[in-house]
Design a protein around this motif. Structure first.
Motif, PDB file in Angstrom:
ATOM      1  N   ILE A 192       0.847  -1.195   0.000  1.00 49.45           N
ATOM      2  CA  ILE A 192       0.000   0.000   0.000  1.00 49.45           C
ATOM      3  C   ILE A 192       0.874   1.234   0.000  1.00 49.45           C
ATOM      4  N   ILE A 193       0.533   2.180  -0.875  1.00 49.90           N
ATOM      5  CA  ILE A 193       1.116   3.517  -0.831  1.00 49.90           C
ATOM      6  C   ILE A 193       0.132   4.443  -0.143  1.00 49.90           C
ATOM      7  N   VAL A 194       0.604   5.173   0.848  1.00 49.28           N
ATOM      8  CA  VAL A 194      -0.178   6.238   1.480  1.00 49.28           C
ATOM      9  C   VAL A 194       0.534   7.543   1.179  1.00 49.28           C
ATOM     10  N   ILE A 209      -0.902   4.551   8.779  1.00 46.55           N
ATOM     11  CA  ILE A 209       0.346   3.792   8.768  1.00 46.55           C
ATOM     12  C   ILE A 209       0.472   2.945  10.028  1.00 46.55           C
ATOM     13  N   ASP A 210       0.086   3.490  11.175  1.00 45.83           N
ATOM     14  CA  ASP A 210       0.050   2.683  12.405  1.00 45.83           C
ATOM     15  C   ASP A 210      -0.841   1.452  12.219  1.00 45.83           C
ATOM     16  N   TYR A 211      -1.996   1.668  11.627  1.00 48.61           N
ATOM     17  CA  TYR A 211      -2.991   0.600  11.450  1.00 48.61           C
ATOM     18  C   TYR A 211      -2.452  -0.516  10.566  1.00 48.61           C
ATOM     19  N   TYR A 212      -1.876  -0.146   9.413  1.00 48.19           N
ATOM     20  CA  TYR A 212      -1.401  -1.164   8.481  1.00 48.19           C
ATOM     21  C   TYR A 212      -0.084  -1.793   8.926  1.00 48.19           C
ATOM     22  N   ALA A 213       0.718  -1.049   9.679  1.00 43.10           N
ATOM     23  CA  ALA A 213       1.955  -1.622  10.211  1.00 43.10           C
ATOM     24  C   ALA A 213       1.633  -2.768  11.168  1.00 43.10           C
ATOM     25  N   LYS A 214       0.576  -2.596  11.967  1.00 43.23           N
ATOM     26  CA  LYS A 214       0.179  -3.651  12.903  1.00 43.23           C
ATOM     27  C   LYS A 214      -0.339  -4.886  12.178  1.00 43.23           C
ATOM     28  N   LYS A 215      -0.817  -4.693  10.950  1.00 42.41           N
ATOM     29  CA  LYS A 215      -1.312  -5.811  10.142  1.00 42.41           C
ATOM     30  C   LYS A 215      -0.228  -6.391   9.242  1.00 42.41           C
ATOM     31  N   ASN A 216       1.004  -5.867   9.398  1.00 41.71           N
ATOM     32  CA  ASN A 216       2.157  -6.373   8.641  1.00 41.71           C
ATOM     33  C   ASN A 216       2.011  -6.179   7.135  1.00 41.71           C
ATOM     34  N   PHE A 217       1.346  -5.091   6.730  1.00 41.15           N
ATOM     35  CA  PHE A 217       1.302  -4.730   5.321  1.00 41.15           C
ATOM     36  C   PHE A 217       2.639  -4.105   4.933  1.00 41.15           C
ATOM     37  N   LYS A 218       2.941  -4.148   3.659  1.00 36.49           N
ATOM     38  CA  LYS A 218       4.110  -3.457   3.141  1.00 36.49           C
ATOM     39  C   LYS A 218       3.679  -2.035   2.809  1.00 36.49           C
ATOM     40  N   ILE A 219       4.190  -1.060   3.566  1.00 39.65           N
ATOM     41  CA  ILE A 219       3.680   0.308   3.512  1.00 39.65           C
ATOM     42  C   ILE A 219       4.749   1.253   2.989  1.00 39.65           C
ATOM     43  N   PHE A 220       4.302   2.187   2.159  1.00 39.01           N
ATOM     44  CA  PHE A 220       5.182   3.240   1.668  1.00 39.01           C
ATOM     45  C   PHE A 220       4.481   4.580   1.872  1.00 39.01           C
ATOM     46  N   LEU A 242       9.129   5.807  -8.879  1.00 41.38           N
ATOM     47  CA  LEU A 242       9.027   5.187  -7.558  1.00 41.38           C
ATOM     48  C   LEU A 242       7.889   4.173  -7.521  1.00 41.38           C
ATOM     49  N   VAL A 243       6.743   4.523  -8.111  1.00 42.20           N
ATOM     50  CA  VAL A 243       5.600   3.601  -8.122  1.00 42.20           C
ATOM     51  C   VAL A 243       5.950   2.340  -8.920  1.00 42.20           C
ATOM     52  N   THR A 244       6.655   2.508 -10.020  1.00 44.64           N
ATOM     53  CA  THR A 244       7.083   1.357 -10.820  1.00 44.64           C
ATOM     54  C   THR A 244       7.954   0.422  -9.999  1.00 44.64           C
ATOM     55  N   LYS A 245       8.798   0.990  -9.148  1.00 46.88           N
ATOM     56  CA  LYS A 245       9.675   0.191  -8.293  1.00 46.88           C
ATOM     57  C   LYS A 245       8.889  -0.494  -7.168  1.00 46.88           C
ATOM     58  N   ILE A 246       7.934   0.226  -6.580  1.00 50.32           N
ATOM     59  CA  ILE A 246       7.183  -0.295  -5.435  1.00 50.32           C
ATOM     60  C   ILE A 246       6.190  -1.376  -5.860  1.00 50.32           C
TER      61      ILE A 246
END
Length: 320
Positions: free
Chosen positions: A3-5, A17-28, A58-62
């Motif tokens: 997920i990109i925020v 970001i706190d929410y998705y970090a706790k769910k172990n998502f890959k966050i940018f 950057l989006v292409t890389k992520i």
């Protein structure tokens, strides 16, 4: 799950970001500003979202599956429409990226309730009446999203209402501070009723929209907030009770009007004052929004107002 925020260093973004970090998502977190929480530095990439080439690279890389676009210039201090050009250009760039990256499944674009002036709440979501440059830039952004065609990604728009909670700033951090310090006064019997939203519930609703059943959110607009609306004086009393401080007292409206006139006058000379005509109007004009479709898609949010206030007070006292 990648997920990109954008704007993840801001108020709602920090909580997402706190929410998705706790769910172990890959966050940018793509933001021109550094994160408020030092723990979020690992997610941060400093990006000017108006620069398409840098953003696209950057989006292409992520290779994200989902994008939540929160980043914007949100202040009301701009003097010209071009001061808010980034709000439009960033939307243009993200839509263009969706055209070129078919693996992006869904994008949520954050708009604002200021696409209509305070007190104007049309039943038709596409009936705009913005009276601020910021609001007008968001109208343009909404039109870009709604007019985008032939995308594999599903796009939707959210309009956060009066959102408050951990990591907030003006105006509601100031509101809490005034109540807690005994400097807040009720404007006679003229307090308004508003659709407020605790940020924990806002995050919940955004997440539910992001992963809603295919077809339920495409090209739709959702207000983000809590039911039912509440009178701001009742809310101030609840905050003071839970914080165990004195409840605010009532002051006649004409006193507020005099203070607002004084605030308007000194603002012209570059000075700030807690009360202006704009702030007084916000305190005394109802702003109630229809959340039925949001609740239909997202269900009931997890926090009631009392628990939201308690969590916010805990955050305020911890960060003093």
């Amino acid at each position: 799950m990648t997920i990109i925020v954008t704007g993840g260093s801001g108020f709602i973004g920090t909580n997402l970001i706190d929410y998705y970090a706790k769910k172990n998502f890959k966050i940018f977190n793509l933001d021109i500003k550094p994160p408020q929480k030092k723990e979020h530095k690992e997610y941060w990439h400093q990006v000017d979202l108006s620069n398409y080439d840098v953003l696209c690279k950057l989006v292409t890389k992520i290779k994200p599956k989902y994008i939540i676009h929160l980043a914007a210039k949100t202040d009301l201090s701009g003097k010209e429409y071009k001061d808010y050009a980034v709000n439009i250009k960033s939307v243009e760039n993200i839509i263009k990226i969706c055209e070129e990256h078919s693996d992006i499944k869904r994008v949520i674009f954050a708009s604002t309730m200021l696409v209509n002036k305070t007190g104007h709440n049309p039943q038709n979501l596409l009936s705009y009446d913005a009276n601020t440059l910021y609001g007008q830039s968001k109208v343009a952004g909404e039109n870009l999203v709604l007019n985008s065609k032939n995308l594999s990604a599903e796009l939707c728009i959210i309009r956060p209402t009066s959102i408050w909670g951990e990591w907030f700033g003006e105006p509601y951090k100031n509101f809490f501070d005034f109540v807690l310090s005994g400097k807040y006064f009720h404007p006679g019997n003229n307090s308004c009723k508003k659709t407020f939203g605790y940020v924990g519930n806002a995050v919940y609703q955004i997440d539910k929209l992001l992963f809603a059943e295919v077809g339920k959110i495409r090209n739709k607009i959702f207000y983000i907030g809590d039911k039912p609306p509440v009178n701001i004086s009742i809310w101030a009393d609840e905050i003071s009770t839970l914080a165990k401080v004195n409840k605010p007292k009532k002051v006649p409206l004409f006193v507020f009007s005099l203070l607002a006139s004084f605030g308007d006058l000194i603002y012209k000379f570059g000075f700030n004052f807690p009360m202006t005509s704009y702030r007084l109007k916000n305190m005394t004009t109802d702003q109630v929004y229809n959340l039925n479709e949001t609740y239909e898609v997202c269900g009931d949010p997890p926090y009631n107002r009392k628990s939201g206030i308690q969590k916010t007070l805990k955050w305020i006292f911890y960060n003093q």
